[in-house]
Design a protein around this motif. Structure first.
Motif, short mmCIF file in Angstrom:
data_model
loop_
_atom_site.label_atom_id
_atom_site.label_comp_id
_atom_site.label_asym_id
_atom_site.label_seq_id
_atom_site.Cartn_x
_atom_site.Cartn_y
_atom_site.Cartn_z
N ASP A 1 40.79 52.90 34.46
CA ASP A 1 41.15 54.22 35.13
C ASP A 1 41.56 54.20 36.46
OD1 ASP A 1 38.81 53.93 36.33
OD2 ASP A 1 37.73 55.40 35.42
N LEU A 2 41.59 52.80 37.07
CA LEU A 2 41.93 52.50 38.62
C LEU A 2 40.86 53.45 39.27
CD1 LEU A 2 45.76 53.51 38.52
CD2 LEU A 2 44.59 51.01 38.68
N MET A 3 39.85 53.85 38.92
CA MET A 3 38.75 54.47 39.90
C MET A 3 37.27 53.65 39.71
SD MET A 3 39.37 58.62 39.18
CE MET A 3 39.08 58.46 37.30
N HIS A 4 37.26 53.24 38.41
CA HIS A 4 36.00 52.38 38.31
C HIS A 4 36.21 50.85 37.90
CE1 HIS A 4 35.11 56.42 37.03
NE2 HIS A 4 34.00 56.42 37.75
N TRP A 5 35.54 50.03 38.68
CA TRP A 5 35.86 48.49 38.53
C TRP A 5 34.58 48.11 38.27
CZ3 TRP A 5 41.09 46.90 38.86
CH2 TRP A 5 41.93 47.99 39.36
N GLU A 6 34.79 46.84 37.51
CA GLU A 6 33.66 45.71 37.27
C GLU A 6 34.39 44.61 37.44
OE1 GLU A 6 32.33 45.11 33.17
OE2 GLU A 6 34.34 45.23 32.37
N GLN A 7 33.37 43.49 38.11
CA GLN A 7 33.86 42.11 38.26
C GLN A 7 33.56 41.39 37.02
OE1 GLN A 7 32.16 40.29 41.63
NE2 GLN A 7 33.19 38.38 41.27
N ILE A 8 35.01 40.66 36.56
CA ILE A 8 34.72 39.96 35.55
C ILE A 8 34.68 38.40 35.74
CG2 ILE A 8 35.62 41.81 34.03
CD1 ILE A 8 38.46 40.12 34.16
N GLY A 9 34.45 38.02 36.94
CA GLY A 9 34.58 36.75 37.25
C GLY A 9 35.35 36.41 38.38
N HIS A 10 35.64 35.05 38.53
CA HIS A 10 36.30 34.49 39.63
C HIS A 10 37.51 33.75 39.06
CE1 HIS A 10 32.39 35.29 41.56
NE2 HIS A 10 33.17 35.35 42.73
N VAL A 11 38.53 33.57 40.03
CA VAL A 11 39.76 32.93 39.43
C VAL A 11 39.42 31.21 39.45
CG1 VAL A 11 42.11 32.43 39.94
CG2 VAL A 11 41.24 34.65 39.96
N LEU A 12 38.84 31.10 40.77
CA LEU A 12 38.43 29.73 40.91
C LEU A 12 37.23 29.58 40.94
CD1 LEU A 12 41.00 29.36 44.16
CD2 LEU A 12 41.45 28.80 41.40
N ALA A 13 36.49 29.00 39.89
CA ALA A 13 34.96 29.01 39.86
C ALA A 13 34.60 27.26 39.50
CB ALA A 13 34.93 29.67 38.62
N ARG A 14 35.43 26.50 39.72
CA ARG A 14 35.13 25.13 39.64
C ARG A 14 35.48 24.48 40.78
NH1 ARG A 14 38.29 26.12 35.00
NH2 ARG A 14 40.23 24.89 35.94
N PRO A 15 34.67 23.43 41.23
CA PRO A 15 34.79 22.73 42.52
C PRO A 15 36.20 22.05 42.38
CG PRO A 15 32.44 22.58 41.91
CD PRO A 15 33.29 23.29 40.75
N SER A 16 36.63 21.60 41.39
CA SER A 16 37.93 20.92 41.21
C SER A 16 38.99 21.76 41.70
CB SER A 16 38.04 20.39 39.85
OG SER A 16 38.12 21.39 38.97
N GLN A 17 38.72 23.01 41.57
CA GLN A 17 39.91 24.19 41.76
C GLN A 17 40.16 24.20 43.23
OE1 GLN A 17 38.32 27.11 38.82
NE2 GLN A 17 40.62 27.07 38.13
N LEU A 18 38.91 24.16 43.93
CA LEU A 18 38.60 24.80 45.57
C LEU A 18 38.13 23.90 46.18
CD1 LEU A 18 39.32 27.16 47.08
CD2 LEU A 18 37.25 28.32 46.07
N ASN A 19 38.85 23.33 47.19
CA ASN A 19 38.38 22.44 48.15
C ASN A 19 38.12 22.92 49.41
OD1 ASN A 19 37.59 19.65 49.11
ND2 ASN A 19 39.69 19.15 49.49
N LEU A 20 37.09 23.74 49.52
CA LEU A 20 36.67 24.27 50.79
C LEU A 20 35.52 23.51 51.30
CD1 LEU A 20 36.15 27.79 49.66
CD2 LEU A 20 38.29 26.94 50.77
N LYS A 21 36.07 22.17 52.02
CA LYS A 21 35.26 21.15 52.45
C LYS A 21 34.55 21.40 53.67
CE LYS A 21 39.13 18.39 53.79
NZ LYS A 21 39.78 17.18 53.45
N ALA A 22 33.71 20.51 54.37
CA ALA A 22 33.04 20.58 55.58
C ALA A 22 34.07 20.70 56.73
CB ALA A 22 32.12 19.49 55.68
N GLY A 23 33.95 21.57 57.75
CA GLY A 23 34.88 21.68 58.79
C GLY A 23 35.78 22.83 58.73
N LEU A 24 35.59 23.30 57.44
CA LEU A 24 36.63 24.53 57.28
C LEU A 24 36.03 25.69 58.21
CD1 LEU A 24 39.00 25.88 55.40
CD2 LEU A 24 37.02 27.04 54.18
N LYS A 25 37.02 26.16 58.82
CA LYS A 25 36.66 27.32 60.11
C LYS A 25 36.48 28.63 59.46
CE LYS A 25 39.00 25.06 63.78
NZ LYS A 25 40.31 25.26 64.68
N HIS A 26 35.63 29.32 59.98
CA HIS A 26 35.12 30.93 59.51
C HIS A 26 36.62 31.59 59.29
CE1 HIS A 26 33.81 34.78 59.32
NE2 HIS A 26 34.14 35.11 60.39
N SER A 27 36.70 32.18 58.19
CA SER A 27 38.01 33.44 57.73
C SER A 27 39.07 32.36 57.55
CB SER A 27 38.18 34.18 58.91
OG SER A 27 37.40 35.25 58.77
#
Length: 817
Positions: A25-51
């Motif tokens: 209904d565009l008013m109520h929302w439920e979180q159904i997961g994450h798009v990138l939920a495997r480390p192989s998909q997302l390389n946020l490694k050491a040194g990555l700055k805030h924001s």
């Protein structure tokens, strides 16, 4: 997607990446997961700055495939992933090495061509003015996973000196191509501009009304600032809506970071008009017109009894090894050398802070094994700006410490020697301040230090784009360690709920007005609900609802705070909450309570009559009788321009109704009103119907004085419905009679909630007490409880054993409790 809507948002340096939400209904929302939920998909490694990390995702659908495209700042650049279902699993990312800039978006034309739009920045040698970013378009070959053909700049903003043109979105409206762009930068000058073209490659002509949406003209004092980065969605009925980011500042501080807002859109003369007639985003928007579809509320308490972490939990950067464990109803974190003060992946699991006023607590078991080891709670904007409430071995002693880190400088704000392995950690946030509490049990808490400045976690102070997080943290601070910490639970709830001193009470020791008893058959426990009255119950000055529990009606344990009021148009937290009534309905527990705001006058006032202000019944909901309770809708069910109170629930033939009182202060002769509710209790259906008036009962007398002034008024109070063993429907209600405040009964002549109602000729109980309800004990006795006295001394609950007659009730005896 038909009647389903999906939303993705930025997650920056936090993992998993890109939370995805679903709505009907565009008013109520439920979180159904994450798009990138495997480390192989997302390389946020050491040194990555805030924001840094994941910026500005967009979700699109074409021919059975969902696409999410996004920027991974400092983590690979622009990419897209695909899935057959929004819930996943999502593919490995396809990085577009030849796609410069940020904020990519996809548009599928009528012929199936996929067009890529993005923003190129940092071209100073070409800029006519500072930060003249460029919006470009190019075909995306989804088979090859790369951009092909001509790349063309189609906009640099709607005017000269319109900097930071970003977040381009393309749509086809009729035969025209509409381009929406964000401009002005993502702070107070943020804006949305519109451009139109006959061809997808342009030229794009800026609209004469640009910017089509901005709050920059409202100044820094606006309730919502930073509005921009908009996307459009059309409902199956043809109506248009827009989502966009914005900020709710608190005294100028960005305490919660960016949030998602919704506003209606109409196309007038081919151009989008955002919130027609208003021209801005509102903090409370009208309903979408789609049948409301609320989702079950996420429990405020996580007992770590699920196989995997709930969707609300996040890691700081990508965890390439599993250093946590869920087992036997506990969350265990391994102590590791990594520290949150460094740009690494520490042993930290946290969730977003969503409210200005909130309470969080956790039960922890931890024994430091060596100097420097620590574990506890953290409230953080980033590694250089945060608070840590931890148990640590420091200078050879185990202690509880409160650390403040402000722009990288660490200070000990308070400490307490503490040897026990088990400790309860408690945080209360009130706007721009945090208060910290510690103890061996939730009932035995003590303050640790003074109130602390929460603004160090604001993005104004700490920098960056996001809001603060709160969670659980452990570190051995540079040393190898085999030690672990375990958490029994973590609880986060809206409202500043200070620890109460829970103890055993006799019934006569509890000051209570409008008592309500809920006997829970499942646990063989009696619950007493009432409003906060004594200052000890509300050290922060805010009112709320508390609960006591008993096995025998004689000894009561409490109080437990189950809800603390927050400010709104119809409720002022410094004013009282009245008459909580607990009802179990369809597996949930609902509190019907009266909220008031004396600072919000009603539009119509009457000379010589009492001051009329907001007063209404609203619903709170929880998963258990012990709460904590949260608002069901965020607004009252009773009419906005009425002074109403004392709502109760009655279900007849499967249909739920609210019965409530229309205040004598507004209508002189108070009324009892009937309001049908939707099956999910979420919305009123129609307008209230008058059941009877106070003067319909011959025993009712007028008030003589009200707040020191002579006044005429006939009160209706405290309605409660009971169907007796003979099938007669009886209502208990209160008013003023010859002996003062009193309780009487009325019986439905038809046997239906619709009446008509026949009144008892005299009060059932008329000795300065009232607001009664009925319940059955676990051994089958029918009991009436009410408060006495109604004025003067502190009121208390009295219990009476009752006898049912044909069409009324009679008191047998008072219980000696």
């Amino acid at each position: 997607m038909g009647e389903d809507y999906y939303l993705v948002t930025s997650s920056f340096e936090w993992y998993p990446g890109l939370p995805i939400y679903h709505s009907k209904d565009l008013m109520h929302w439920e979180q159904i997961g994450h798009v990138l939920a495997r480390p192989s998909q997302l390389n946020l490694k050491a040194g990555l700055k805030h924001s840094a990390g994941l910026w500005a995702p967009k979700i699109r659908y074409h021919e059975g495939v969902f696409y999410v495209i996004c920027t991974a700042q400092q983590a690979g650049g622009n990419f897209y992933v695909t899935a057959k279902s929004p819930a996943g699993p999502w593919s490995e990312p396809v990085f577009l090495k030849d796609a410069p800039g940020i904020d990519p978006s996809l548009f599928f034309d009528d012929d199936g061509t996929c067009w890529y739009t993005g923003s190129i920045n940092g071209t100073k040698n070409q800029d006519r003015y500072p930060n003249e970013d460029r919006i470009y378009i190019q075909k995306l070959d989804l088979q090859q996973g790369k951009l092909v053909g001509e790349r063309k700049v189609i906009s640099t903003g709607h005017a000269v000196n319109a900097p930071f043109a970003e977040a381009p979105h393309l749509y086809k409206i009729g035969k025209k191509y509409l381009l929406l762009v964000a401009e002005g930068g993502t702070w107070n000058n943020h804006a949305v501009t519109a451009f139109m073209a006959d061809s997808v490659m342009g030229p794009y002509v800026p609209g004469i009304a640009n910017p089509v949406l901005t709050h920059r003209f409202l100044g820094k004092q606006a309730d919502i600032t930073t509005v921009g980065h908009a996307d459009l969605v059309q409902t199956p009925e043809g109506k248009w809506w827009s989502v966009m980011l914005g900020v709710r500042p608190l005294d100028g501080f960005t305490m919660l970071g960016r949030e998602t807002f919704l506003t209606p859109v109409e196309f007038q003369n081919g151009w989008p008009v955002f919130n027609p007639g208003v021209g801005r985003v509102l903090s409370v928007e009208k309903a979408t017109g789609i049948r409301p579809h609320p989702f079950p509320l996420e429990p405020v308490r996580d007992d770590f009894d699920t196989p995997e972490l709930r969707n609300c939990w996040n890691f700081l950067r990508t965890p390439y090894t599993r250093w946590f464990e869920l087992a036997d109803g506990k969350l265990m974190l391994q102590l590791r050398p990594e520290s949150v003060k460094e740009p690494v992946n520490p042993s930290l699991i946290a969730r977003r802070i969503q409210h200005f006023n909130f309470t969080a607590s956790a039960m922890m078991h931890f024994k430091p094994a060596r100097e420097g080891e620590e574990a506890g709670l953290i409230l953080m904007q980033n590694g250089a700006n945060h608070y840590r409430l931890v148990k640590q071995r420091r200078h050879g002693k185990d202690s509880l410490l409160l650390y403040k880190v402000d722009k990288g400088r660490q200070m000990v704000m308070a400490s307490l020697p503490y040897k026990d392995k088990q400790v309860c950690l408690w945080v209360v946030a009130q706007g721009k301040s945090y208060r910290f509490y510690v103890g061996s049990q939730p009932e035995k808490m003590m303050a640790l230090g003074e109130a602390q400045d929460a603004t160090i976690n604001s993005s104004n102070h700490a920098g960056g784009f996001i809001g603060p997080f709160i969670g659980m943290y452990a570190s051995s601070n540079g040393q190898k360690s085999g030690n672990k910490v375990s958490f029994d639970y973590f609880e986060y709830k809206e409202g500043a709920a200070f620890p109460l001193q829970v103890r055993k009470h006799s019934l006569h020791e509890i000051a209570v007005r409008d008592p309500y008893i809920f006997p829970d058959e499942k646990t063989q426990t009696y619950y007493l609900y009432c409003a906060t009255r004594q200052k000890a119950d509300r050290p922060n000055g805010k009112h709320g609802l508390k609960m006591y529990k008993s096995r025998d009606l004689k000894t009561w344990e409490g109080p437990y705070m189950v809800y603390e009021s927050v400010d709104s148009e119809w409720a002022d937290a410094s004013h009282g909450i009245w008459a909580p009534e607990m009802h179990e309905y369809k597996g949930k527990y609902y509190l019907f309570a009266t909220f008031t705001n004396e600072k919000s006058p009603l539009p119509q006032q009457f000379p010589g009559r009492p001051f009329l202000h907001r007063r209404a019944t609203a619903l709170l909901v929880a998963d258990t009788p012990e709460g904590p309770f949260v608002p069901l809708t965020g607004k009252p069910h009773t009419p906005a321009d009425w002074m109403s109170l004392d709502g109760t629930l009655y279900v007849e033939n499967g249909k739920p109704y609210m019965v409530f009182c229309h205040e004598w202060t507004q209508v002189t002769d108070g009324t009892m009103e009937l309001l049908p509710l939707s099956e999910d209790l979420y919305t009123p259906e129609g307008t209230p119907v008058t059941m009877f008036r106070a003067k319909d009962a011959s025993w009712v007398q007028s008030l003589d004085m009200y707040k020191g002034k002579e006044v005429e008024g006939y009160v209706t109070d405290g309605c409660f419905l009971h169907r007796n063993a003979n099938g007669k429907l009886i209502m208990l209600w209160s008013s003023f009679g010859p002996g003062g405040y009193a309780v009487s009964t009325a019986v439905s002549v038809s046997g239906s909630i619709w009446g008509p109602w026949k009144h008892r000729p005299s009060p059932l109980y008329g000795e300065h007490g009232g607001h009664a309800m009925l319940f059955k004990t676990f051994d089958g006795r029918l009991i009436m409880t009410l408060h006495y006295p109604n004025g003067g001394a502190e009121p208390h609950a009295r219990f009476f054993e009752m006898k049912e007659s044909d069409d009324t009730l009679e008191i047998v005896r008072e219980l000696d409790l």
